[in-house]
Design a protein around this motif. Structure first.
Motif, PDB file in Angstrom:
ATOM      1  N   GLY A 318      10.694  -4.249  38.492  1.00  0.00           N
ATOM      2  CA  GLY A 318       9.499  -4.669  37.768  1.00  0.00           C
ATOM      3  C   GLY A 318       8.730  -5.748  38.512  1.00  0.00           C
ATOM      4  N   ARG A 321       6.806  -4.259  41.409  1.00  0.00           N
ATOM      5  CA  ARG A 321       5.614  -3.545  40.962  1.00  0.00           C
ATOM      6  C   ARG A 321       4.525  -4.510  40.467  1.00  0.00           C
ATOM      7  N   SER A 333       3.505  -5.272  32.153  1.00  0.00           N
ATOM      8  CA  SER A 333       2.882  -3.975  32.471  1.00  0.00           C
ATOM      9  C   SER A 333       3.682  -3.225  33.534  1.00  0.00           C
ATOM     10  N   ALA A 334       4.190  -3.964  34.517  1.00  0.00           N
ATOM     11  CA  ALA A 334       4.969  -3.343  35.584  1.00  0.00           C
ATOM     12  C   ALA A 334       6.269  -2.757  35.047  1.00  0.00           C
ATOM     13  N   GLU A 336       6.793  -1.756  32.017  1.00  0.00           N
ATOM     14  CA  GLU A 336       6.435  -0.597  31.189  1.00  0.00           C
ATOM     15  C   GLU A 336       6.119   0.638  32.029  1.00  0.00           C
ATOM     16  N   SER A 337       5.839   0.434  33.316  1.00  0.00           N
ATOM     17  CA  SER A 337       5.553   1.561  34.207  1.00  0.00           C
ATOM     18  C   SER A 337       6.822   2.200  34.764  1.00  0.00           C
ATOM     19  N   ILE A 338       7.980   1.594  34.512  1.00  0.00           N
ATOM     20  CA  ILE A 338       9.248   2.170  34.987  1.00  0.00           C
ATOM     21  C   ILE A 338       9.666   3.251  33.988  1.00  0.00           C
ATOM     22  N   GLN A 339       9.264   4.458  34.249  1.00  0.00           N
ATOM     23  CA  GLN A 339       9.474   5.563  33.311  1.00  0.00           C
ATOM     24  C   GLN A 339      10.260   6.686  33.970  1.00  0.00           C
ATOM     25  N   ASN A 349      14.062   4.267  31.158  1.00  0.00           N
ATOM     26  CA  ASN A 349      12.792   4.800  30.675  1.00  0.00           C
ATOM     27  C   ASN A 349      12.110   3.814  29.735  1.00  0.00           C
ATOM     28  N   ALA A 351       8.197   2.205  28.419  1.00  0.00           N
ATOM     29  CA  ALA A 351       6.824   2.653  28.171  1.00  0.00           C
ATOM     30  C   ALA A 351       6.132   1.539  27.395  1.00  0.00           C
ATOM     31  N   PRO A 352       4.793   1.608  27.257  1.00  0.00           N
ATOM     32  CA  PRO A 352       4.087   0.533  26.559  1.00  0.00           C
ATOM     33  C   PRO A 352       4.587   0.253  25.144  1.00  0.00           C
TER      34      PRO A 352
END
Length: 374
Positions: A318, A321, A333-334, A336-339, A349, A351-352
């Protein structure tokens, strides 16, 4: 220096002073409050060791986006008031994020401060639903919940036709979260716990709980407490003639429980939310074991340390990113981008609106030589 240059220099200095300390620092400072003393000390010590092994490895390789990671720790003894005071201090000291807190009652004491400060709170060592619902934009969980763990335990027991299930639990938010998980899993089956017994946090006064549970002669006892009280209950229950089986959730501290019980640990079952840390069965296990070997000293592989290591690895991703000199909002935000990301066989996984990375749960068993096997 002319007047214009002096004004520019003064303005730049003032702008720097207006920035929070973490925005001016050359390193990324993380804060951790955990038990490093008292009856639950091994939980904090091992969680910290695992995280530090990974962060030290990252720092040795040049850090993240050119910044070193510093993990600042404070001892709360697994007591909520001390954890709250520690969190107030860490926030006042302007650490960038909070990492690897240990325990439900302690994390719950910190939660209002976390939400008010909007500081990222990553990888707490707890599976309590109260830290997951209601949703907090600041809180990120790597591990599965106690509901997930107790659902697997009840499924395992009832599949073996063991339906008389008692619960021994710590008399606080952690124990009650585990108890609720057991009840939720039993209710659809038309079942309920046949007996309950409690122990106060940071004590081993289990005599009353043993009496209340053993007289009902359950098929199994699900334990929701820390390693010393659980070990004390197992010993005293067996002395009282109980011959059934014992199941624990991951927070008990698997290796610490094995060390407490020695040969008496044979057959004790524990649900796990991390990959098996004692063999090279997955890429993350191989990586972790090699990192522990290189760390040397008194570092030894165990589930609690593995949790710290894996949480640190995900947080580091994170931070990468989030870019150089990230803001707290950028880190959120970074993360939350780890999906649907594969961390060496452990799927993460976020997400927002989804800050629980995993629902992975497994079962392990203690042997009579202090080891843990799947």
């Amino acid at each position: 220096m002319n007047r214009r240059d002096a004004i520019k220099q003064f303005t730049a200095a003032g702008a720097a002073l207006a920035l929070p300390a973490w925005a001016q620092a050359k390193s990324l400072v993380l804060g951790q409050s955990a038990a490093f003393s008292g009856p639950a000390a091994q939980l904090g010590i091992q969680m910290n060791k695992g995280g530090k092994i990974y962060f030290d490895m990252v720092n040795a390789g040049g850090g993240i986006n050119g910044q070193q990671i510093e993990l600042r720790t404070l001892d709360d003894g697994y007591e909520p008031d001390r954890c709250k005071a520690n969190t107030e201090k860490l926030i006042k000291d302007d650490v960038f994020a909070l990492f690897g807190y240990v325990g439900t009652p302690t994390c719950l004491a910190a939660l209002p401060l976390v939400n008010e400060a909007k500081i990222p709170f990553f990888g707490p060592f707890t599976g309590a639903e109260a830290l997951r619902d209601p949703f907090s934009k600041s809180v990120f969980h790597v591990r599965a919940s106690y509901y997930d763990e107790t659902a697997l335990i009840v499924k395992q027991l009832t599949a073996l036709d063991l339906k008389k299930i008692a619960v021994f639990y710590q008399n606080d938010s952690y124990g009650k979260a585990g108890l609720e998980g057991v009840k939720r899993a039993l209710t659809p089956l038309g079942l309920a716990p046949v007996a309950l017994g409690t122990v106060e946090r940071n004590t081993v006064d289990v005599a009353k709980a043993v009496q209340e549970i053993v007289q009902k002669m359950p098929d199994a006892v699900v334990q929701i407490s820390a390693y010393r009280s659980c070990a004390a209950f197992i010993r005293e229950a067996r002395k009282a003639g109980y011959g059934g089986t014992f199941y624990n959730v991951s927070f008990v501290g698997t290796q610490a429980l094995a060390d407490e019980l020695g040969k008496e640990g044979l057959g004790i079952m524990i649900s796990q939310v991390m990959p098996y840390p004692f063999a090279t069965t997955t890429p993350i296990s191989r990586e972790y074991l090699e990192a522990v070997r290189k760390a040397g000293g008194d570092a030894k592989p165990n589930y609690s340390s593995m949790e710290g290591y894996l949480a640190a690895k995900v947080l580091a991703e994170g931070l990468r990113r989030a870019g150089r000199n990230p803001s707290r909002e950028a880190l959120v935000s970074a993360l939350e981008s780890i999906q649907n990301a594969n961390f060496g066989g452990f799927n993460v996984n976020f997400a927002p609106k989804q800050h629980v990375a995993s629902r992975f749960v497994d079962l392990s068993m203690l042997t009579d030589d202090g080891r843990v096997r799947r």
